[in-house]
Design a protein around this motif. Structure first.
Motif, PDB file in Angstrom:
ATOM      1  N   ASP A  38       0.585  -1.278   0.067  1.00  0.00           N
ATOM      2  CA  ASP A  38      -0.014   0.427  -0.265  1.00  0.00           C
ATOM      3  C   ASP A  38       0.772   1.196  -0.038  1.00  0.00           C
ATOM      4  O   ASP A  38       1.148   2.211  -1.072  1.00  0.00           O
ATOM      5  N   LYS A  39       2.166   0.654   0.874  1.00  0.00           N
ATOM      6  CA  LYS A  39       3.327   2.301   0.754  1.00  0.00           C
ATOM      7  C   LYS A  39       4.197   1.603   0.880  1.00  0.00           C
ATOM      8  O   LYS A  39       4.336   0.074   1.095  1.00  0.00           O
ATOM      9  N   PRO A  40       5.218   1.997   0.125  1.00  0.00           N
ATOM     10  CA  PRO A  40       6.500   0.998  -0.684  1.00  0.00           C
ATOM     11  C   PRO A  40       6.900   1.583   0.658  1.00  0.00           C
ATOM     12  O   PRO A  40       7.655   1.946   1.323  1.00  0.00           O
ATOM     13  N   PRO A  41       8.195   0.714   0.426  1.00  0.00           N
ATOM     14  CA  PRO A  41       9.392   0.906   1.006  1.00  0.00           C
ATOM     15  C   PRO A  41      10.492   1.676   0.821  1.00  0.00           C
ATOM     16  O   PRO A  41      10.247   1.749  -0.565  1.00  0.00           O
ATOM     17  N   ARG A  42      11.219   1.716   1.340  1.00  0.00           N
ATOM     18  CA  ARG A  42      12.357   2.664   0.780  1.00  0.00           C
ATOM     19  C   ARG A  42      13.435   2.607   0.736  1.00  0.00           C
ATOM     20  O   ARG A  42      14.537   1.951   2.355  1.00  0.00           O
ATOM     21  N   ILE A  77      14.345  -8.997  -1.357  1.00  0.00           N
ATOM     22  CA  ILE A  77      14.298  -8.026  -1.847  1.00  0.00           C
ATOM     23  C   ILE A  77      15.659  -8.936  -2.911  1.00  0.00           C
ATOM     24  O   ILE A  77      16.483  -9.906  -3.121  1.00  0.00           O
ATOM     25  N   ALA A  78      15.425  -8.439  -4.021  1.00  0.00           N
ATOM     26  CA  ALA A  78      16.314  -8.776  -5.157  1.00  0.00           C
ATOM     27  C   ALA A  78      16.984  -7.600  -5.234  1.00  0.00           C
ATOM     28  O   ALA A  78      16.908  -6.355  -5.141  1.00  0.00           O
ATOM     29  N   VAL A 157      17.803  -2.592  -6.426  1.00  0.00           N
ATOM     30  CA  VAL A 157      17.129  -2.558  -5.324  1.00  0.00           C
ATOM     31  C   VAL A 157      15.677  -3.049  -5.670  1.00  0.00           C
ATOM     32  O   VAL A 157      15.302  -1.891  -5.741  1.00  0.00           O
ATOM     33  N   THR A 158      15.099  -4.085  -5.499  1.00  0.00           N
ATOM     34  CA  THR A 158      13.509  -4.527  -5.747  1.00  0.00           C
ATOM     35  C   THR A 158      13.091  -5.211  -4.433  1.00  0.00           C
ATOM     36  O   THR A 158      13.369  -5.927  -4.227  1.00  0.00           O
ATOM     37  N   GLU A 164       2.445 -15.433  -3.056  1.00  0.00           N
ATOM     38  CA  GLU A 164       2.465 -15.961  -4.294  1.00  0.00           C
ATOM     39  C   GLU A 164       2.852 -15.441  -5.833  1.00  0.00           C
ATOM     40  O   GLU A 164       3.636 -15.296  -6.480  1.00  0.00           O
ATOM     41  N   LYS A 165       2.047 -14.391  -5.633  1.00  0.00           N
ATOM     42  CA  LYS A 165       1.705 -13.312  -6.726  1.00  0.00           C
ATOM     43  C   LYS A 165       1.986 -11.759  -6.356  1.00  0.00           C
ATOM     44  O   LYS A 165       1.608 -11.503  -6.213  1.00  0.00           O
ATOM     45  N   ALA A 166       3.769 -11.540  -6.200  1.00  0.00           N
ATOM     46  CA  ALA A 166       3.812 -10.481  -4.917  1.00  0.00           C
ATOM     47  C   ALA A 166       4.522  -9.561  -6.667  1.00  0.00           C
ATOM     48  O   ALA A 166       5.147  -9.639  -7.392  1.00  0.00           O
ATOM     49  N   TYR A 167       4.183  -8.120  -6.565  1.00  0.00           N
ATOM     50  CA  TYR A 167       4.511  -7.509  -7.268  1.00  0.00           C
ATOM     51  C   TYR A 167       5.649  -6.233  -7.445  1.00  0.00           C
ATOM     52  O   TYR A 167       5.478  -5.887  -5.748  1.00  0.00           O
ATOM     53  N   GLY A 168       7.110  -6.644  -7.814  1.00  0.00           N
ATOM     54  CA  GLY A 168       8.018  -6.463  -6.836  1.00  0.00           C
ATOM     55  C   GLY A 168       7.927  -4.868  -7.241  1.00  0.00           C
ATOM     56  O   GLY A 168       7.780  -3.992  -8.151  1.00  0.00           O
ATOM     57  N   LEU A 169       8.222  -4.003  -6.358  1.00  0.00           N
ATOM     58  CA  LEU A 169       9.103  -2.224  -6.371  1.00  0.00           C
ATOM     59  C   LEU A 169      10.554  -1.962  -6.493  1.00  0.00           C
ATOM     60  O   LEU A 169      10.586  -2.729  -5.586  1.00  0.00           O
ATOM     61  N   ASP A 170      10.838  -1.489  -7.383  1.00  0.00           N
ATOM     62  CA  ASP A 170      12.405  -0.770  -7.278  1.00  0.00           C
ATOM     63  C   ASP A 170      12.781   0.279  -6.175  1.00  0.00           C
ATOM     64  O   ASP A 170      11.737   1.554  -6.618  1.00  0.00           O
ATOM     65  N   LEU A 171      13.001   0.370  -5.935  1.00  0.00           N
ATOM     66  CA  LEU A 171      13.288   1.758  -4.027  1.00  0.00           C
ATOM     67  C   LEU A 171      14.599   2.245  -4.932  1.00  0.00           C
ATOM     68  O   LEU A 171      15.092   2.717  -4.551  1.00  0.00           O
TER      69      LEU A 171
END
Length: 182
Positions: A38-42, A77-78, A157-158, A164-171
């Motif tokens: 809902d709110k992205p990591p940083r 984390i990728a 860093v993502t 199971e179906k996670a959308y990765g956020l580019d940090l």
């Protein structure tokens, strides 16, 4: 499901416009089952214990902050090197994770797996259990040695939520600079 997502989002926007605090974070779940924060990591920081080229024994730290209202725990984390003259090799079995920062290490976090995609070079660190919202975590990766060539090395860093179906956020990118030894 789609209607409830739109209705919940509309309420959250209206509440923020009127200055009303949103009482609880609700993760974003799309109709196809994809989950997002809902709110992205940083990405807070990237650092290394040694900045000299060709030095063994360094650790590269990547610190990520997950807000209280993230809506989902952090599952993995990728980290992918996307700039730098040399390809840095890592000792994946020596990877660590802990709450806090390198300067203020907290509780050690258990890792389910640390893997490398041989095609892309991306290292994926999976937490077991996932990290709860409201925490700052640091991943420590140990290179075999620092690169031979000095310069700036960038690591994309993502972050992925649990599911199971996670959308990765580019940090964004963590920047490490290595200097020649004189």
């Amino acid at each position: 499901m789609r209607l409830s997502f739109l209705f919940g989002s509309t309420l959250a926007v209206a509440a923020s416009i009127w200055g009303i605090a949103h009482p609880s974070a609700v993760a974003i779940r799309l109709a196809d089952g994809t989950v997002s924060f809902d709110k992205p990591p940083r990405l807070v920081n990237a650092s290394t214990t040694f900045e000299t080229v060709n030095v063994p024994g360094a650790t590269y730290y990547f610190t990520v902050s997950l807000p209280e209202n993230a809506g989902e725990p952090l599952q993995r984390i990728a980290i992918a090197q996307n700039q730098g003259f040399d390809d840095i090799r890592f000792q994946l079995k020596d990877s660590v994770a802990f709450e806090g920062t390198p300067e203020r290490k907290g509780e050690k976090l258990r890792l389910k797996a640390v893997t490398k995609d041989n095609k892309t070079g991306t290292i994926t660190v999976t937490f077991d259990p996932p990290v709860s919202p409201g925490k700052t975590v640091t991943i420590g990766l140990d290179p075999v040695r620092n690169p031979w060539t000095s310069g700036v090395y960038l690591f994309r860093v993502t972050a992925f939520p649990a599911g199971e179906k996670a959308y990765g956020l580019d940090l964004g990118v963590g920047r490490l600079h290595f200097y020649p030894s004189f």
